[in-house]
Design a protein around this motif. Structure first.
Motif, PDB file in Angstrom:
ATOM      1  N   SER A   1      -5.805  53.910  80.195  1.00  0.00           N
ATOM      2  CA  SER A   1      -7.006  53.140  80.492  1.00  0.00           C
ATOM      3  C   SER A   1      -6.776  51.660  80.201  1.00  0.00           C
ATOM      4  N   ARG A   2      -7.115  50.814  81.176  1.00  0.00           N
ATOM      5  CA  ARG A   2      -6.932  49.371  81.002  1.00  0.00           C
ATOM      6  C   ARG A   2      -8.124  48.718  80.317  1.00  0.00           C
ATOM      7  N   GLY A   3      -9.228  49.455  80.147  1.00  0.00           N
ATOM      8  CA  GLY A   3     -10.442  48.853  79.632  1.00  0.00           C
ATOM      9  C   GLY A   3     -11.303  48.331  80.759  1.00  0.00           C
ATOM     10  N   MET A   4     -12.413  47.689  80.404  1.00  0.00           N
ATOM     11  CA  MET A   4     -13.333  47.151  81.409  1.00  0.00           C
ATOM     12  C   MET A   4     -13.641  45.689  81.126  1.00  0.00           C
ATOM     13  N   THR A   5     -13.903  44.948  82.192  1.00  0.00           N
ATOM     14  CA  THR A   5     -14.456  43.610  82.047  1.00  0.00           C
ATOM     15  C   THR A   5     -15.937  43.762  81.689  1.00  0.00           C
ATOM     16  N   LEU A   6     -16.560  42.702  81.230  1.00  0.00           N
ATOM     17  CA  LEU A   6     -17.987  42.758  80.926  1.00  0.00           C
ATOM     18  C   LEU A   6     -18.807  43.058  82.173  1.00  0.00           C
ATOM     19  N   ASP A   7     -18.407  42.486  83.305  1.00  0.00           N
ATOM     20  CA  ASP A   7     -19.129  42.760  84.552  1.00  0.00           C
ATOM     21  C   ASP A   7     -19.044  44.238  84.921  1.00  0.00           C
ATOM     22  N   GLU A   8     -17.847  44.827  84.777  1.00  0.00           N
ATOM     23  CA  GLU A   8     -17.688  46.250  85.080  1.00  0.00           C
ATOM     24  C   GLU A   8     -18.514  47.103  84.114  1.00  0.00           C
ATOM     25  N   PHE A   9     -18.524  46.691  82.855  1.00  0.00           N
ATOM     26  CA  PHE A   9     -19.270  47.431  81.835  1.00  0.00           C
ATOM     27  C   PHE A   9     -20.764  47.399  82.151  1.00  0.00           C
ATOM     28  N   ALA A  10     -21.260  46.237  82.495  1.00  0.00           N
ATOM     29  CA  ALA A  10     -22.673  46.116  82.856  1.00  0.00           C
ATOM     30  C   ALA A  10     -23.002  46.984  84.067  1.00  0.00           C
ATOM     31  N   GLN A  11     -22.082  47.030  85.034  1.00  0.00           N
ATOM     32  CA  GLN A  11     -22.314  47.817  86.238  1.00  0.00           C
ATOM     33  C   GLN A  11     -22.410  49.307  85.925  1.00  0.00           C
ATOM     34  N   VAL A  12     -21.624  49.777  84.948  1.00  0.00           N
ATOM     35  CA  VAL A  12     -21.702  51.185  84.547  1.00  0.00           C
ATOM     36  C   VAL A  12     -23.116  51.514  84.069  1.00  0.00           C
ATOM     37  N   PHE A  13     -23.671  50.662  83.224  1.00  0.00           N
ATOM     38  CA  PHE A  13     -25.022  50.908  82.731  1.00  0.00           C
ATOM     39  C   PHE A  13     -26.040  50.847  83.860  1.00  0.00           C
TER      40      PHE A  13
END
Length: 317
Positions: free
Chosen positions: A258-270
């Protein structure tokens, strides 16, 4: 006095002063980042005032609650927890993350706990150890409040620190949560409005049902070594779908899996999960999800937890 002796003496004095200066700097760094500073020892049975006032019928229901559980699910009369492991992408773009869908009958069932049951700076324990000490069914790492000396820290309805500094999030007794500016809303107002927990990290990811914009340029505080946190990293966050219905997300990172997530990607998950509010907590090596006696994710990309100062958890039903 001979010139040679005078020169040697000057050198000795300069070296001594340099040693004192370096020693002072090293002590300040150790005091800031390593040395434990216990401010309050918290009794093991300390709970929020809201937890004490859950109505008799709810308490009676909990006492006779029939618990059903497996490796990924838990259900009692007042709590349901369902955890899913999600894998997206492949190769160097693969991301592994975990979503815990949590519904409770009362917001006070979501509790906070400190490492070593002590409030202060640089006091740490692994998330799993804090969780086990409090007989938690489910837990995530919190905001690592102990890394800094500011922020408004309310835990289980008790105010521990009142040093406004940043955008924080509040969890209320009515089952809602919302980000707020610590410098604009007083701790007294928060408590009067029924706040049970505050978490001081950030940033907010979703507010009033809308994704927060420009997360790429977010920086958290000005601590030693601070840098932008918007790039791909392990993440921990909390979101609210509706009152007393929460989602907790932990993202693995810094590994081949797993490379992790950017903040934008993290927000999109929620946002995809239907959260109307969401907030970013301490991430990186701290990101840990605990369930039914085990760590379900891969902390630091090597199955190795990093000590944290606090957790959010749900206890046995």
């Amino acid at each position: 006095m001979p010139k040679k002796y005078s020169t040697k003496r000057k050198i000795v004095i300069v070296v001594a002063l340099c040693c004192l200066l370096i020693g002072g700097i090293l002590y300040q760094l150790a005091d800031r980042y390593l040395i434990e500073h216990v401010e309050v020892v918290v009794a093991a049975d300390t709970v929020s005032s809201a937890a004490k006032t859950i109505n008799d019928s709810s308490a009676s229901s909990s006492n006779s609650s029939e618990v059903v559980s497996d490796d990924w699910n838990y259900s009692s009369d007042d709590t349901t927890i369902s955890i899913k492991k999600v894998i997206t992408g492949s190769g160097s773009d693969q991301i592994t993350y975990y979503v815990a869908d949590v519904q409770v009958s009362d917001a006070s069932l979501i509790q906070s706990a400190f490492a070593d049951n002590s409030f202060g700076r640089n006091i740490t324990e692994d998330t799993s150890d804090i969780a086990a000490d409090h007989k938690a069914v489910f837990a995530i790492n919190g905001d690592y409040y102990g890394f800094r000396s500011d922020g408004v820290i309310i835990r289980n309805g008790i105010l521990y620190r009142n040093e406004p500094a940043r955008e924080a999030v509040a969890l209320y007794a009515d089952g809602t949560m919302a980000a707020y500016d610590e410098e604009e809303v007083s701790a007294e107002t928060l408590l009067a409005n029924g706040v049970l927990q505050t978490l001081s990290f950030g940033p907010a990811l979703i507010q009033n049902g809308k994704l927060v914009q420009d997360l790429d340029n977010v920086k958290i505080d000005t601590n030693f070594g601070n840098r932008s946190i918007s790039s791909s990293n392990p993440r921990t966050g909390i979101g609210m779908i509706s009152p007393n219905h929460y989602v907790f997300v932990v993202v693995d990172g810094r590994s081949d899996e797993s490379r992790g997530m950017t903040l934008d990607e993290f927000a999109q998950v929620f946002d995809d999960l239907g959260a109307t509010e969401a907030y970013n907590l301490d991430g990186g090596g701290s990101s840990t999800m605990y369930f039914m006696g085990r760590v379900v994710n891969n902390p630091q990309g090597k199955q190795e937890e990093r000590g944290v100062s606090d957790i959010l958890y749900l206890g046995e039903g």
